[in-house]
Design a protein around this motif. Structure first.
Motif, PDB file in Angstrom:
ATOM      1  N   ILE A   1       8.954   3.403 -10.701  1.00  0.00           N
ATOM      2  CA  ILE A   1       7.795   3.015  -9.902  1.00  0.00           C
ATOM      3  C   ILE A   1       8.255   2.216  -8.687  1.00  0.00           C
ATOM      4  O   ILE A   1       8.943   1.203  -8.825  1.00  0.00           O
ATOM      5  CB  ILE A   1       6.814   2.170 -10.739  1.00  0.00           C
ATOM      6  N   GLU A   2       7.867   2.652  -7.493  1.00  0.00           N
ATOM      7  CA  GLU A   2       8.243   1.927  -6.282  1.00  0.00           C
ATOM      8  C   GLU A   2       7.278   0.770  -6.036  1.00  0.00           C
ATOM      9  O   GLU A   2       6.053   0.911  -6.159  1.00  0.00           O
ATOM     10  CB  GLU A   2       8.249   2.861  -5.069  1.00  0.00           C
ATOM     11  N   LEU A   3       7.838  -0.392  -5.675  1.00  0.00           N
ATOM     12  CA  LEU A   3       7.059  -1.592  -5.412  1.00  0.00           C
ATOM     13  C   LEU A   3       7.569  -2.255  -4.137  1.00  0.00           C
ATOM     14  O   LEU A   3       8.644  -1.919  -3.625  1.00  0.00           O
ATOM     15  CB  LEU A   3       7.185  -2.582  -6.582  1.00  0.00           C
ATOM     16  N   ASN A   4       6.804  -3.217  -3.646  1.00  0.00           N
ATOM     17  CA  ASN A   4       7.247  -4.034  -2.523  1.00  0.00           C
ATOM     18  C   ASN A   4       7.006  -5.483  -2.912  1.00  0.00           C
ATOM     19  O   ASN A   4       5.862  -5.875  -3.158  1.00  0.00           O
ATOM     20  CB  ASN A   4       6.486  -3.689  -1.245  1.00  0.00           C
ATOM     21  N   GLY A   5       8.067  -6.271  -3.005  1.00  0.00           N
ATOM     22  CA  GLY A   5       7.936  -7.635  -3.489  1.00  0.00           C
ATOM     23  C   GLY A   5       8.441  -8.666  -2.509  1.00  0.00           C
ATOM     24  O   GLY A   5       9.178  -8.367  -1.563  1.00  0.00           O
ATOM     25  N   ARG A   6       8.044  -9.916  -2.741  1.00  0.00           N
ATOM     26  CA  ARG A   6       8.471 -11.019  -1.878  1.00  0.00           C
ATOM     27  C   ARG A   6       9.958 -11.287  -2.016  1.00  0.00           C
ATOM     28  O   ARG A   6      10.600 -11.753  -1.086  1.00  0.00           O
ATOM     29  CB  ARG A   6       7.693 -12.284  -2.241  1.00  0.00           C
ATOM     30  N   PHE A   7      10.501 -11.004  -3.208  1.00  0.00           N
ATOM     31  CA  PHE A   7      11.888 -11.365  -3.460  1.00  0.00           C
ATOM     32  C   PHE A   7      12.866 -10.510  -2.660  1.00  0.00           C
ATOM     33  O   PHE A   7      13.810 -11.022  -2.073  1.00  0.00           O
ATOM     34  CB  PHE A   7      12.181 -11.225  -4.963  1.00  0.00           C
ATOM     35  N   ALA A   8      12.638  -9.178  -2.626  1.00  0.00           N
ATOM     36  CA  ALA A   8      13.625  -8.311  -1.983  1.00  0.00           C
ATOM     37  C   ALA A   8      13.014  -7.118  -1.273  1.00  0.00           C
ATOM     38  O   ALA A   8      13.701  -6.133  -1.006  1.00  0.00           O
ATOM     39  CB  ALA A   8      14.634  -7.831  -3.021  1.00  0.00           C
ATOM     40  N   GLY A   9      11.718  -7.163  -0.940  1.00  0.00           N
ATOM     41  CA  GLY A   9      11.113  -6.045  -0.230  1.00  0.00           C
ATOM     42  C   GLY A   9      11.020  -4.800  -1.090  1.00  0.00           C
ATOM     43  O   GLY A   9      10.525  -4.851  -2.221  1.00  0.00           O
ATOM     44  N   ARG A  10      11.513  -3.681  -0.578  1.00  0.00           N
ATOM     45  CA  ARG A  10      11.448  -2.436  -1.336  1.00  0.00           C
ATOM     46  C   ARG A  10      12.256  -2.567  -2.626  1.00  0.00           C
ATOM     47  O   ARG A  10      13.424  -2.929  -2.620  1.00  0.00           O
ATOM     48  CB  ARG A  10      12.001  -1.276  -0.510  1.00  0.00           C
ATOM     49  N   MET A  11      11.610  -2.258  -3.751  1.00  0.00           N
ATOM     50  CA  MET A  11      12.260  -2.371  -5.049  1.00  0.00           C
ATOM     51  C   MET A  11      11.653  -1.337  -5.990  1.00  0.00           C
ATOM     52  O   MET A  11      10.592  -0.772  -5.712  1.00  0.00           O
ATOM     53  CB  MET A  11      12.092  -3.788  -5.610  1.00  0.00           C
TER      54      MET A  11
END
Length: 377
Positions: free
Chosen positions: A122-132
């Motif tokens: 599952i592709e996500l976008n997070g505060r820690f590292a962006g695209r993840m």
């Protein structure tokens, strides 16, 4: 993609092509039998003092008729059970959580085999590292004497670009812990107050929504605690001498140079703070499955030897850094009617909170409890 550590669409599609497949590894499992040593090491590494796991006389007089394994020991039967995270070479991998289901206790002496399948990406976008990417797999555990599984776990991990996380520096202003002699004495005293229901049954009839579980304390976290867990679990990439250099030769993206220029495995972030900083974390940090094991102990301490932990779902919400002190908390969320099997079931909310007040893990548990014969509830 090479060894750049950058997530590319081509590598993601190559990984997606493996969805649904059984995952195999060349190395043998760290543990293949729930023997006395494996059970003892796991209980000691996770701070579980229930004599049901270590005292033959006590356990023999209990409802199982002998020593059984702590619920989360099956992590040690498969390196993949924490959530298969192959592919994306050079891209950092962090444990994200587990959803355990147990069907029956695992008796001492059982030989165990495990099967893992890659189930989702599952592709996500997070505060820690962006695209993840959230990478999920399911591991099923059976004994050699029974084709039906005794446990199953869905595990997941997050794949992040080290350089992106380092640039964002989300944890750069985190205040690290320090303790006085008086603080350490107070923590030592808190450990002596941990309470177990033990052999005295906790009946479903007596449980009410809002009841709180007795708190468990774990830590303060140190590299020594990480090593103790490694001794119980076995790790993913812990190899020495020629075996390690053979592995790096076959998987060149796996090694991260330490302060001396020597390639280390990604999991060295659990004891080497410099390598943790390369991954964007200010200090070395724990293994997520440790916290899940702590929460399983929180629950089994409360339900007692006559209860049974059926499910445990935990999301890892933050890092447990070197020096952090963790406390496990839980409350009764729901008390269900007695089932056709004559047992009562209770749903609990559970969480880990550190000394800064941060919730670093949270989820829920479902347990089975005995019912009084004369119950009219």
């Amino acid at each position: 993609m090479g060894t750049s550590g950058v997530i590319t669409d081509a590598e993601v599609e190559r990984l997606r092509a493996k969805l649904g497949q059984r995952v195999e590894v060349s190395e043998p499992p760290y543990v293949t039998e729930a023997n006395r040593d494996a059970i003892r090491r796991w209980a000691a590494a996770t701070g579980d003092r229930n004599p049901l796991y270590t005292d033959p006389e006590y356990a023999g007089a209990g409802p199982q008729g002998g020593i059984v394994a702590p619920p989360c020991l099956p992590y040690a039967f498969s390196r993949l059970s924490i959530g298969y995270r192959g592919g994306l070479p050079g891209v950092h991998s962090m444990f994200g959580g587990s959803h355990w289901t147990w069907y029956r206790p695992l008796p001492i002496g059982s030989r165990v085999r495990a099967e893992t399948r890659f189930t989702d990406l599952i592709e996500l976008n997070g505060r820690f590292a962006g695209r993840m990417f959230k990478q999920l797999s399911t591991t099923t555990f059976r004994t050699d004497t029974d084709p039906e599984p005794f446990a199953q776990v869905q595990g997941w991990g997050m794949r992040t670009e080290r350089q992106t996380a380092r640039k964002r520096n989300k944890y750069g202003d985190t205040r690290l812990a320090h303790y006085t002699a008086e603080d350490i004495a107070a923590i030592a005293d808190e450990y002596t107050q941990e309470r177990l229901t033990g052999a005295e049954p906790r009946y479903w009839d007596d449980v009410k929504v809002g009841d709180e579980l007795p708190t468990v304390v774990r830590g303060p976290y140190t590299a020594t605690i990480a090593v103790a867990f490694e001794q119980a679990w076995g790790g993913l990439f812990v190899r020495a001498h020629g075996a390690w250099f053979d592995y790096v030769r076959d998987h060149p993206a796996i090694g991260i140079p330490n302060a001396y220029g020597i390639p280390e495995p990604p999991e060295a972030v659990h004891w080497d703070s410099q390598l943790a900083r390369i991954a964007g974390v200010p200090e070395a940090y724990d293994y997520g499955p440790e916290r899940i094991s702590w929460l399983s102990t929180l629950v089994t301490n409360w339900i007692g030897d006559h209860g049974f932990l059926e499910q445990l779902y935990v999301e890892i919400r933050g890092f447990n850094l070197i020096g952090d002190l963790s406390r496990g908390h839980g409350e009764v969320e729901e008390v269900s009617p007695v089932g056709d099997d004559g047992h009562g079931r209770v749903r609990l909310s559970v969480r880990i909170v550190n000394q800064r007040g941060d919730v670093t893990a949270k989820g829920w548990a479902s347990v089975r409890l005995p019912v009084r014969a004369e119950s009219t509830r």
